[in-house]
Scaffold this motif. Structure first.
Motif, PDB file in Angstrom:
ATOM      1  N   THR A 182       0.865  -1.178   0.000  1.00 56.49           N
ATOM      2  CA  THR A 182       0.000   0.000   0.000  1.00 56.49           C
ATOM      3  C   THR A 182       0.899   1.226   0.000  1.00 56.49           C
ATOM      4  OG1 THR A 182      -1.658  -1.191   1.295  1.00 56.49           O
ATOM      5  CG2 THR A 182      -1.860   1.207   1.184  1.00 56.49           C
ATOM      6  N   GLY A 183       0.739   2.049  -1.024  1.00 53.02           N
ATOM      7  CA  GLY A 183       1.555   3.247  -1.160  1.00 53.02           C
ATOM      8  C   GLY A 183       1.043   4.385  -0.305  1.00 53.02           C
TER       9      GLY A 183
ATOM     10  N   TYR B  79      -2.785   3.727  -2.912  1.00 54.69           N
ATOM     11  CA  TYR B  79      -2.866   2.742  -3.992  1.00 54.69           C
ATOM     12  C   TYR B  79      -2.332   1.396  -3.510  1.00 54.69           C
ATOM     13  CZ  TYR B  79       2.028   4.102  -4.539  1.00 54.69           C
ATOM     14  OH  TYR B  79       3.350   4.390  -4.306  1.00 54.69           O
ATOM     15  N   LEU B  80      -2.803   0.332  -4.117  1.00 58.16           N
ATOM     16  CA  LEU B  80      -2.418  -1.026  -3.750  1.00 58.16           C
ATOM     17  C   LEU B  80      -1.802  -1.697  -4.970  1.00 58.16           C
ATOM     18  CD1 LEU B  80      -2.694  -3.054  -1.346  1.00 58.16           C
ATOM     19  CD2 LEU B  80      -4.790  -3.858  -2.457  1.00 58.16           C
TER      20      LEU B  80
ATOM     21  N   VAL C 152       6.624   3.265   7.786  1.00 59.39           N
ATOM     22  CA  VAL C 152       6.505   2.053   6.988  1.00 59.39           C
ATOM     23  C   VAL C 152       6.267   0.874   7.920  1.00 59.39           C
ATOM     24  CG1 VAL C 152       7.569   0.637   5.195  1.00 59.39           C
ATOM     25  CG2 VAL C 152       8.191   3.055   5.382  1.00 59.39           C
ATOM     26  N   SER C 153       5.184   0.148   7.677  1.00 62.11           N
ATOM     27  CA  SER C 153       4.887  -1.079   8.422  1.00 62.11           C
ATOM     28  C   SER C 153       5.147  -2.247   7.487  1.00 62.11           C
ATOM     29  CB  SER C 153       3.420  -1.108   8.878  1.00 62.11           C
ATOM     30  OG  SER C 153       3.154  -0.024   9.730  1.00 62.11           O
TER      31      SER C 153
ATOM     32  N   LEU D 191       8.414 -11.423   3.296  1.00 64.43           N
ATOM     33  CA  LEU D 191       7.641 -10.194   3.454  1.00 64.43           C
ATOM     34  C   LEU D 191       6.272 -10.393   2.821  1.00 64.43           C
ATOM     35  CD1 LEU D 191       7.855  -7.209   4.457  1.00 64.43           C
ATOM     36  CD2 LEU D 191       8.433  -6.636   2.086  1.00 64.43           C
ATOM     37  N   ALA D 192       5.208 -10.190   3.595  1.00 62.62           N
ATOM     38  CA  ALA D 192       3.843 -10.411   3.111  1.00 62.62           C
ATOM     39  C   ALA D 192       3.110  -9.110   2.810  1.00 62.62           C
ATOM     40  CB  ALA D 192       3.046 -11.217   4.127  1.00 62.62           C
ATOM     41  N   SER D 193       3.515  -8.023   3.469  1.00 58.34           N
ATOM     42  CA  SER D 193       2.805  -6.765   3.289  1.00 58.34           C
ATOM     43  C   SER D 193       3.706  -5.597   3.690  1.00 58.34           C
ATOM     44  CB  SER D 193       1.533  -6.760   4.149  1.00 58.34           C
ATOM     45  OG  SER D 193       0.860  -5.531   4.051  1.00 58.34           O
TER      46      SER D 193
END
Length: 124
Positions: free
Chosen positions: A39-40, A44-45, A102-103, A115-117
């Motif tokens: 997710t920016g 946006y995704l 940033v998460s 890394l998943a997300s």
């Protein structure tokens, strides 16, 4: 808190950040799960291939990615790293600078951490 798991998440995230700076597509492709979503800062995704692909383009260069704050929370099969980063990149000759929260969510899937997300939010 699991110090070993925290250290592992930190090490993985540091490797990912180094790959972003170097434009190391192979390492990014290896560390980021195929079904990961990003997710920016404007909401946006995008999927993993789009995100990693941008870092492979000649028109994109990550110039600076400085982590100025960081915290890790780990669980049995997941770890979340919360960073504040100062970022600078060039995209089609345009300089883009910013400070972002940033998460980054890392998950253990079958004994392999990926890394998943990732979620970027503009930071003050």
């Amino acid at each position: 808190m699991d110090d070993d798991r925290d250290a592992m998440v930190n090490s993985l995230q540091d490797r990912l950040n180094e790959a972003l700076i170097a434009g190391d597509w192979d390492t990014l492709n290896d560390l980021v799960a195929p079904d990961a979503l990003v997710t920016g800062p404007r909401g946006y995704l995008i999927d993993r291939d789009t995100w990693v692909g941008v870092h492979r383009e000649e028109a994109y260069e990550q110039v600076r990615l400085d982590v100025v704050e960081s915290a890790v929370h780990t669980y049995d099969a997941a770890g979340i790293r919360f960073d504040v980063v100062e970022s600078e990149c060039l995209y089609h000759g345009e300089e883009i600078k910013g400070r972002f929260r940033v998460s980054q969510v890392w998950v253990d899937s079958g004994g392999r951490w990926r890394l998943a997300s990732v979620q970027y939010t503009t930071a003050a």
